[in-house]
Motif scaffolding. Structure first.
Motif, short mmCIF file in Angstrom:
data_model
loop_
_atom_site.label_atom_id
_atom_site.label_comp_id
_atom_site.label_asym_id
_atom_site.label_seq_id
_atom_site.Cartn_x
_atom_site.Cartn_y
_atom_site.Cartn_z
N LYS A 113 36.58 6.04 21.93
CA LYS A 113 36.37 5.25 23.15
C LYS A 113 35.03 4.51 23.12
CE LYS A 113 38.28 5.38 26.80
NZ LYS A 113 39.26 4.44 27.45
N VAL A 114 34.00 5.12 22.54
CA VAL A 114 32.70 4.46 22.55
C VAL A 114 32.67 3.24 21.62
CG1 VAL A 114 31.44 6.54 23.19
CG2 VAL A 114 31.73 6.00 20.77
N GLN A 115 33.75 3.02 20.89
CA GLN A 115 33.85 1.83 20.04
C GLN A 115 34.55 0.68 20.74
OE1 GLN A 115 32.41 1.95 16.97
NE2 GLN A 115 31.87 4.11 17.30
N GLU A 116 34.87 0.85 22.02
CA GLU A 116 35.66 -0.17 22.72
C GLU A 116 34.91 -1.49 22.87
OE1 GLU A 116 38.82 2.27 25.51
OE2 GLU A 116 36.84 1.83 26.36
N ASP A 117 33.59 -1.45 22.81
CA ASP A 117 32.83 -2.69 22.96
C ASP A 117 33.07 -3.67 21.80
OD1 ASP A 117 31.41 -0.87 21.28
OD2 ASP A 117 29.63 -2.14 21.48
N ARG A 118 33.63 -3.16 20.71
CA ARG A 118 33.97 -4.06 19.60
C ARG A 118 35.49 -4.19 19.42
NH1 ARG A 118 34.64 -1.44 14.72
NH2 ARG A 118 34.23 0.80 14.70
N GLY A 119 36.20 -3.92 20.51
CA GLY A 119 37.63 -4.19 20.53
C GLY A 119 38.53 -3.05 20.13
N VAL A 120 37.94 -1.88 19.79
CA VAL A 120 38.78 -0.73 19.48
C VAL A 120 39.50 -0.29 20.75
CG1 VAL A 120 38.79 1.69 18.74
CG2 VAL A 120 37.35 0.02 17.56
N GLU A 121 40.80 -0.09 20.67
CA GLU A 121 41.61 0.28 21.83
C GLU A 121 42.16 1.69 21.65
OE1 GLU A 121 45.65 -1.18 24.25
OE2 GLU A 121 45.00 -2.21 22.42
N VAL A 122 41.99 2.51 22.67
CA VAL A 122 42.52 3.88 22.65
C VAL A 122 43.69 3.95 23.62
CG1 VAL A 122 42.04 6.32 23.03
CG2 VAL A 122 40.26 4.84 22.07
N VAL A 123 44.84 4.35 23.11
CA VAL A 123 46.05 4.45 23.92
C VAL A 123 46.49 5.91 23.98
CG1 VAL A 123 48.46 3.74 24.12
CG2 VAL A 123 46.76 2.13 23.20
N GLY A 124 46.66 6.43 25.18
CA GLY A 124 47.15 7.79 25.36
C GLY A 124 48.56 7.79 25.92
N VAL A 125 49.42 8.60 25.31
CA VAL A 125 50.80 8.71 25.78
C VAL A 125 51.13 10.19 25.95
CG1 VAL A 125 51.51 6.58 24.63
CG2 VAL A 125 51.79 8.77 23.45
N PRO A 126 52.10 10.54 26.79
CA PRO A 126 52.53 11.94 26.88
C PRO A 126 52.93 12.48 25.51
CG PRO A 126 53.50 10.65 28.65
CD PRO A 126 52.85 9.67 27.71
N GLY A 127 52.63 13.75 25.27
CA GLY A 127 52.87 14.34 23.97
C GLY A 127 54.27 14.16 23.45
N GLU A 128 55.26 14.25 24.36
CA GLU A 128 56.64 14.13 23.91
C GLU A 128 57.00 12.70 23.49
OE1 GLU A 128 56.58 13.99 28.49
OE2 GLU A 128 55.59 15.10 26.86
N GLU A 129 56.13 11.74 23.80
CA GLU A 129 56.37 10.35 23.43
C GLU A 129 55.50 9.91 22.25
OE1 GLU A 129 55.81 7.89 26.88
OE2 GLU A 129 57.04 9.18 28.16
N LEU A 130 54.70 10.82 21.72
CA LEU A 130 53.72 10.44 20.70
C LEU A 130 54.38 9.87 19.45
CD1 LEU A 130 50.58 10.63 20.07
CD2 LEU A 130 51.20 12.64 18.72
N VAL A 131 55.36 10.56 18.91
CA VAL A 131 55.98 10.10 17.66
C VAL A 131 56.62 8.73 17.85
CG1 VAL A 131 57.80 10.57 15.99
CG2 VAL A 131 56.32 12.43 16.77
N ALA A 132 57.31 8.54 18.95
CA ALA A 132 57.94 7.24 19.20
C ALA A 132 56.92 6.11 19.31
CB ALA A 132 58.79 7.30 20.47
N ALA A 133 55.71 6.47 19.74
CA ALA A 133 54.66 5.46 19.92
C ALA A 133 53.95 5.11 18.61
CB ALA A 133 53.64 5.95 20.95
N ILE A 134 54.24 5.83 17.54
CA ILE A 134 53.64 5.53 16.24
C ILE A 134 54.44 4.42 15.60
CG2 ILE A 134 52.96 6.45 13.98
CD1 ILE A 134 52.90 9.24 15.26
N ARG A 135 54.04 3.21 15.84
CA ARG A 135 54.75 2.05 15.35
C ARG A 135 53.74 0.99 14.91
NH1 ARG A 135 56.56 2.56 20.89
NH2 ARG A 135 55.36 1.20 22.28
N PRO A 136 54.18 -0.06 14.23
CA PRO A 136 53.24 -1.06 13.73
C PRO A 136 52.28 -1.53 14.81
CG PRO A 136 55.42 -1.48 12.84
CD PRO A 136 55.57 -0.35 13.82
#
Length: 350
Positions: A113-136
């Motif tokens: 999160k502390v890298q967000e000032d240079r455009g790094v984006e942190v996305v949190g999803v419910p655990g049961e949706e984590l694998v489905a969210a691993i996409r390009p």
């Protein structure tokens, strides 16, 4: 190392009955406690130099490597999970996207999160949706092998497979897993573990694995004398000769923490993680059954039973409250009597 039967290790702890809080901190086995007391006694009177204490750092590194199936050359030492992850976070390119669980412990969130000032984006999803969210578009997956608040065990092989398919890095916080849950670093880019929970060590001894790929990508920005190829010739001056492998990422160790960590990790090896897992799950599932919950694959039990915290406190049982739920955790020194005491305390609430 040979396996040790339960009858041999049961007397290595002296817990007061009702300790169900290893997910907060583990209790030291006698060899770790005695080693630490001996070192403190020597420190008090100046009986020795620091080098004998530092041998425990090497022992801890090697024991951890064996526990997680890593080469010791790919293991570094530090003091906290967040500091250990900082070089990886700094190495992310501008605009990188990090995926995590929406209840991830913040030591594996804030470094990104502390890298967000240079455009790094942190996305949190419910655990049961984590694998489905691993996409390009995902560059790094940062998640715990076992969630601190819920005890949910990550489907690590599936996460690794999905991440590798898109070329994403996999960074695992194993602090709530290593010591009771068998896992290896196969397919993982970084595995960082604080040892004061399930590895029953003093707080301040963190160990981590960095894949050769990450060792090349990351800058050892916290390098000091202990990261030198020869620590004894790295005390002074402007010449820098860093150690090969992951040791260049070492932080100068807190000696006494590692004095306690080395015998604790080696005991876990002796007993065997599979044996520990079997013991822990048997007690955790006995507790779950007593609450009318289905069996689980976790040594951590989370329940929203109203009044549970107060009932435990009245009965002298020490557990934790996380995310509004009572969290009980079961480890080597937990006994069936502890489980029965806990269930008796909660029975009036059911």
């Amino acid at each position: 190392m040979r396996r040790v039967e339960r009858v041999e290790f049961s007397g290595l702890w002296d817990p007061e009955p009702g300790w169900l809080n290893t997910a907060s901190y583990g209790l030291p086995p006698r060899p770790a406690w005695e080693a630490l007391q001996a070192a403190l006694s020597d420190w008090r009177v100046g009986a020795t130099s620091w080098e004998p204490w530092d041998e425990s750092t090497t022992r801890s590194r090697e024991s951890f490597a064996r526990l997680v199936g890593a080469d010791a050359a790919d293991v570094f030492v530090g003091s906290t999970v967040s500091a250990a992850l900082a070089p990886i976070a700094t190495a992310l390119p501008d605009g990188a996207k990090v995926l995590t669980d929406d209840v991830e412990f913040t030591s594996n969130v804030f470094p990104w999160k502390v890298q967000e000032d240079r455009g790094v984006e942190v996305v949190g999803v419910p655990g049961e949706e984590l694998v489905a969210a691993i996409r390009p578009g995902i560059d790094l997956v940062a998640v715990s092998a076992v969630q601190s608040s819920t005890g949910v065990v990550l489907d690590l092989p599936t996460v690794i497979a999905a991440s590798k398919e898109i070329g994403a890095l996999v960074v695992i916080d194993g602090s709530q897993a290593v010591g009771w849950l068998p896992l290896t670093v196969d397919g993982i880019d970084a595995l960082v573990v604080h040892t004061y929970k399930w590895l029953m060590s003093p707080r301040g001894a963190t160990l981590g694995y960095l894949s050769p790929r990450l060792q090349e990508l990351c800058r050892p920005s916290a390098a000091g004398w202990y990261a030198g190829a020869d620590v004894h010739t790295s005390y002074y001056g402007t010449r820098m000769d860093l150690a090969p492998g992951a040791r260049k990422f070492d932080q100068s160790p807190s000696w006494f923490c590692y004095v306690g960590a080395a015998p604790a990790l080696e005991l876990v090896e002796q007993i065997g993680v599979e044996t520990i897992q079997q013991h822990n799950l048997a007690l955790a599932n006995e507790f779950r059954d007593g609450l009318g919950l289905p069996p689980s694959n976790s040594a951590i039990v989370s329940t929203s039973l109203a009044g549970a915290q107060e009932a435990f406190a009245s009965a002298g049982i020490r557990a934790a409250v996380r995310d509004g739920k009572l969290r009980a955790s079961f480890h080597l020194y937990t006994t069936p009597a502890d489980v029965h005491q806990a269930l008796a305390a909660l029975k009036p609430l059911q």
